[in-house]
Each structure stands twice: as C-alpha cells, then as structure tokens.
Design an enzyme around this catalytic site. Structure first.
Site, PDB file in Angstrom:
ATOM      1  N   CYS A 215      -3.175   1.648   6.589  1.00 47.98           N
ATOM      2  CA  CYS A 215      -3.407   1.017   7.899  1.00 47.98           C
ATOM      3  C   CYS A 215      -3.886   2.058   8.906  1.00 47.98           C
ATOM      4  O   CYS A 215      -4.447   1.713   9.945  1.00 47.98           O
ATOM      5  CB  CYS A 215      -2.177   0.277   8.399  1.00 47.98           C
ATOM      6  SG  CYS A 215      -0.670   1.200   8.205  1.00 47.98           S
TER       7      CYS A 215
ATOM      8  N   GLU B 130       4.366  -3.787  12.150  1.00 47.44           N
ATOM      9  CA  GLU B 130       3.186  -2.919  12.038  1.00 47.44           C
ATOM     10  C   GLU B 130       2.114  -3.712  11.304  1.00 47.44           C
ATOM     11  O   GLU B 130       2.360  -4.194  10.198  1.00 47.44           O
ATOM     12  CB  GLU B 130       3.528  -1.646  11.241  1.00 47.44           C
ATOM     13  CG  GLU B 130       4.515  -0.729  11.931  1.00 47.44           C
ATOM     14  CD  GLU B 130       4.065  -0.217  13.285  1.00 47.44           C
ATOM     15  OE1 GLU B 130       2.841  -0.202  13.552  1.00 47.44           O
ATOM     16  OE2 GLU B 130       4.935   0.155  14.079  1.00 47.44           O
TER      17      GLU B 130
ATOM     18  N   ASN C 133       0.791  -1.239   0.000  1.00 49.39           N
ATOM     19  CA  ASN C 133       0.000   0.000   0.000  1.00 49.39           C
ATOM     20  C   ASN C 133       0.823   1.288   0.000  1.00 49.39           C
ATOM     21  O   ASN C 133       0.342   2.327  -0.424  1.00 49.39           O
ATOM     22  CB  ASN C 133      -1.021   0.002   1.149  1.00 49.39           C
ATOM     23  CG  ASN C 133      -0.371  -0.012   2.510  1.00 49.39           C
ATOM     24  OD1 ASN C 133       0.711  -0.558   2.681  1.00 49.39           O
ATOM     25  ND2 ASN C 133      -1.014   0.587   3.480  1.00 49.39           N
TER      26      ASN C 133
ATOM     27  N   GLU D   8       8.666   3.093  14.714  1.00 48.16           N
ATOM     28  CA  GLU D   8       9.378   3.403  13.483  1.00 48.16           C
ATOM     29  C   GLU D   8       9.513   4.918  13.362  1.00 48.16           C
ATOM     30  O   GLU D   8       8.763   5.667  13.970  1.00 48.16           O
ATOM     31  CB  GLU D   8       8.585   2.890  12.273  1.00 48.16           C
ATOM     32  CG  GLU D   8       8.323   1.408  12.340  1.00 48.16           C
ATOM     33  CD  GLU D   8       7.933   0.828  10.984  1.00 48.16           C
ATOM     34  OE1 GLU D   8       8.831   0.599  10.171  1.00 48.16           O
ATOM     35  OE2 GLU D   8       6.738   0.621  10.755  1.00 48.16           O
TER      36      GLU D   8
END
Ligand code: ADP
Length: 478
Positions: free
Chosen positions: A281, A247, A149, A459
């Site tokens: 997400c 993630e 994505n 992150e």
C-alpha cells in the site's frame, strides 16, 4: 492429504471444512489445506474473547511480557522456515519473505518491552487536596481483519499491541494467505496465552469477516484492506459507535527533482514501485519527474528494470515474484491495457511471462508521458505498474503529488535542503520519505496516512496505544 489446519477458538483447535493454499509461483504446489470458518465459528470466537477479557486485561504486565517475548524468540529463530512459507503462499521473494518474518519478530520484541513500560500520570487537581490519575485501559475485544500482502507483519503489528495493552482478539486473516497467520497463532498459543485471549478464524470476508464486524461485542476493529471494504466496515461500525483503525491503500507519489542524485532516485523508484511485486500500500505508483531530467531518468529506470528477473519466489536470483492470484493478475493486465488506451507510453514490461512452473508472472511495467488525470494515475492498481508524469518545476510536482484522494506515503529525491524541508511539511501524506523509497518503514514509529488512506489512530510504535487503549481520568479526595 492431512486434515485441514484448524481454527483456534476459546483455546481449542476447531476443525472445519478446508480449502487448499496454492502457491502463485507454482499452481501445482499446495501448501496444505486450511479450515474455512463459519459464521458460528466467528461468533463463538467473539464470545470466547469476551469471556477471557476480564482476567487478561488485569493480568500482570510481566505475564504479557513473557508470552510476547517467547513468541518473538520463536518467530526469529524460525525466520528462514516461516519466510519460505510466506514467500510460497504470497509470492514475494525469499529475502523479502524472511525480511518480513524478521520484522514480525521485532514487533513482538518491541511490544514485549512495552508491556513493562505501561504507565499513567498523577496530577494535582485544581481543587485543593484532590488528586487526578490518568491511566490507559484495555478497550475490550478487538476484531483484527488483515489483507494478503503482508501475511505476517500486518497481523503482528495489530496482534502484538492488542495483547500488550490487555485486549483479547478475534483475528481473521486474508483467505489467500492462511499459512503465515496459522503459524503465528500457533506460536502465540504455545507461548502460553490463556484460552480465548487470541482466537483465529480463517475464512471468507463475506462470512467470517462480516460476522465479526456485525457483532456488538467487538468493541474495537482494526482493518487493513481495500477502500471499498473499509467504507462498508466503517458504516457498520458507526452504528455500533465502535472504535476503528483502518488502513486502506494509496496512490503514492515519488518526486524526482533535477537536482537529485540520479542513482538514488532510480533505486528508490525501482524498489518503491516494483519490489514485493508492487503489492504494497506504500508502493510509489506515480513518479513525478522534472522535465530537465525526464529523459535520462526514464532511460536509467528502463535499463535497471530490464535487468531484473521475474520468476518463482524461491528461486535464487528472482527480483520480482509472481502476482498473488489470478484475479489480481487480471486486474493488473486490465490497467496496463487501460494505460495504453489512455495514451500513456509503455516503456517496458507489462507482459505475462511463462516460467518452468505455472504461475502468475508479470514483468514490471513502466508507463511514461502520463497525466495525473489518467485512471492509471488515479486508481490504486496494487501491482508492478508505475506511471511517470513529467512536470515543469517543484511547485507543479508538489501540486500533482497532492492531487489524489489518497495520502499514505510520499517521497522525493533531491539534494536541495530547501525543497526537502518544504516537501516534508507540505506533502499531503502520513509518511514522507526524502531520498528513500516510499515503501519500507520502521516498526517502532507511527504508520498511517491522511485523506482516503487511513481512518482512526496510527498503528505501530508507542502511538499504537491510542487505538488499543481508552483513557480513564480518576479523581480522588483522600
Ligand atoms: P484486498 O483487495 O486486499 O483483498 P479486501 O478489502 O477485499 O482487500 O480484503 C481485506 C480483508 O478484509 C480480507 O481479510 C478480507 O477477507 C476481508 N473482507 C472482505 N470483505 C469483507 C467484509 N464484507 N466484511 C469483513 N471483512 C471483509
């Protein structure tokens, strides 16, 4: 047809059997063939990264800075061209594609700077005359497995800090979007990375991904993808006692209070739920609205959605690009049917539509009168579908927002300082947005979630050092 674009292993481009990269905006358009690596390719890449580690981890910060800086410059200079490729292979609109490439350039720019700011601490020991040094060291070979994505931004935010902190990398991009990954690796290779420091192995998760995950020489693993794959990778990694950073999606709530500026709320929901075709997400998929503004809010979102254009990613005027592929489209349509059978009211959208080219076009689907127990409100759909849930007041809104196994991002539209402050402290999520969409984050600050969304250190930004380094404490008596 030219030869498939090869993998990069140990500083050499290695050819392999190719698979076509087909555009979801136009199924007759192939964006070239890309090699699908084998298990042996993946293991060779791990061996090359292991061999390159000692020299790279001791390389001068200025060497690393110069390479990352050069890569940043080229990415930014080619943002239009790379944005076009990204939009064609993934389906987001051209402005979104160019925006994502720009962000990748900014990430490399940021970590180029970080190379020059690496530091440690020097403390006096509790024992007289003894000094204590605290430093950060590279962890080793980092396996990087990424989803489709964000074909360039996610690889960038994993590769840039990995290299900055002196690690070597084996990178496996998602099978659906090899074009952006290949272009990024080509740029970094030409920017002067020594052989074996960055290896690219494109191909299937079950072949290339699995070989990386099973290798005991991969000392740290950073992954973004589905919860299901994340669980399997966590189990395999636990056996090896390896450092992990995962993630894994969300079911992000966006709360609209009766004191909200309705215009702000509508824009945040339309953007957060439906831009990038809802394939983020951090997308808001549960819209929790106080009854007092429920009807006008629904009417305003409906009007706004019906004015959006769904179509080819590159066409001027397209707001919502295609869904990434056939199986994701089938999943979206299944959830839309599921929502209707569960008793949710489809206010607008949810139709597969045809355009001049054959592609996976789906109009943004808005469901009203949902409960938080419906499957469309519990499971991550990963498409342009949002469920609106009415609530009596702020307390109920917060409790519904937190009633989810996920915890990536949570948003609220309100003009009340009291509610905004309370929500920031009490939303069970790694990221909270006030009067802003749940999606759309900065590149220089931590990114990540709580509960089922994330596992391991954050992150991005300076916090990335937590995962990409290990801390050493050295004592010395002169
Ligand atoms: P998505 O639904 O976004 O495709 P996945 O978790 O299936 O999420 O995929 C994310 C990444 O993980 C992709 O690069 C994929 O190829 C990879 N992957 C999938 N299965 C495995 C596996 N068993 N081992 C390692 N990597 C995998």
């Amino acid at each position: 047809m030219s030869d498939p674009k090869p993998n990069l292993i140990g500083g050499a481009w290695r050819p392999g059997e190719g698979a076509p990269n087909v555009s979801p905006s136009d199924l007759s358009l192939t964006l070239g063939d890309y090699a699908r690596g084998t298990r042996a390719d993946a293991l060779d890449a791990v061996a090359a990264a292991k061999a390159a580690f000692p020299a790279w981890s001791r390389s001068a910060p200025l060497t690393r800075h110069a390479i990352l800086r050069k890569a940043a410059d080229e990415i930014l200079a080619r943002r239009e061209e790379l944005g076009r490729l990204l939009s064609l292979e993934e389906g987001k609109t051209l402005p979104e594609g160019i925006g994502e490439v720009t962000r990748a350039g900014q990430i490399f720019d940021f970590f180029a700077g970080e190379c020059l700011r690496l530091s440690g601490e020097l403390l006096p020991s509790v024992r007289p005359g003894v000094g204590v040094e605290i430093t950060r060291e590279a962890v080793g070979v980092v396996g990087i497995i990424t989803p489709w994505n964000f074909p360039i931004a996610i690889p960038a935010w994993k590769i840039a800090p990995a290299l900055c902190h002196g690690n070597t990398v084996v990178f496996k991009p998602a099978d659906l979007v090899p074009g952006s990954a290949w272009a990024l690796v080509d740029i970094l290779h030409r920017a002067g990375l020594p052989e074996g420091v960055l290896n690219l192995v494109m191909g299937r998760g079950s072949v290339v991904g699995q070989a990386i995950v099973e290798s005991p020489d991969v000392t740290a693993l950073t992954f973004t993808g589905s919860r299901q794959t994340g669980e399997a990778l966590a189990l395999a990694s636990a056996r090896l006692m390896r450092k992990v950073q995962f993630e894994m999606g969300g079911k992000n709530p966006f709360v609209v209070l009766k004191d909200a500026d309705l215009g702000v709320a509508v824009e945040a929901v339309v953007n957060g739920s439906f831009f990038s075709t809802g394939q983020r997400c951090t997308a808001s998929s549960r819209i929790i609205v106080e009854e007092a503004v429920y009807a006008p809010f629904l009417a305003a979102v409906k009007t706004r959605l019906e004015a959006l254009t769904t179509g080819h990613a590159l066409e001027t005027g397209t707001d919502i690009g295609p869904v990434v592929d056939e199986s994701q489209l089938a999943q979206d349509l299944e959830y839309i049917a599921q929502g209707q059978s569960e008793g949710a009211r489809l206010v607008t959208g949810g139709d597969r539509v045809s355009r001049a080219t054959e592609g996976f076009f789906l109009t943004p689907a808005l469901f009203a009168d949902c409960t938080n127990q419906m499957r469309i409100a519990r499971e991550e759909i990963f498409g342009p579908v949002a469920a609106v849930i009415p609530v009596r007041d702020y307390d109920e809104a917060l409790s519904v927002a937190n009633d989810t196994p996920y915890g990536l991002s949570a948003g609220i539209a309100t003009t009340s300082l009291k509610h905004a402050s309370h929500f920031k402290r009490n939303a069970e999520a790694g990221m909270v947005m006030v009067n802003l969409p749940t999606a759309g984050v900065d590149f220089h600050v931590p990114f990540g979630g709580t509960k089922g969304s994330s596992h391991g250190p954050r992150e991005q930004g300076r916090y990335a050092a937590e995962f990409f380094t290990s801390v050493k404490t050295a004592y010395q008596q002169p």
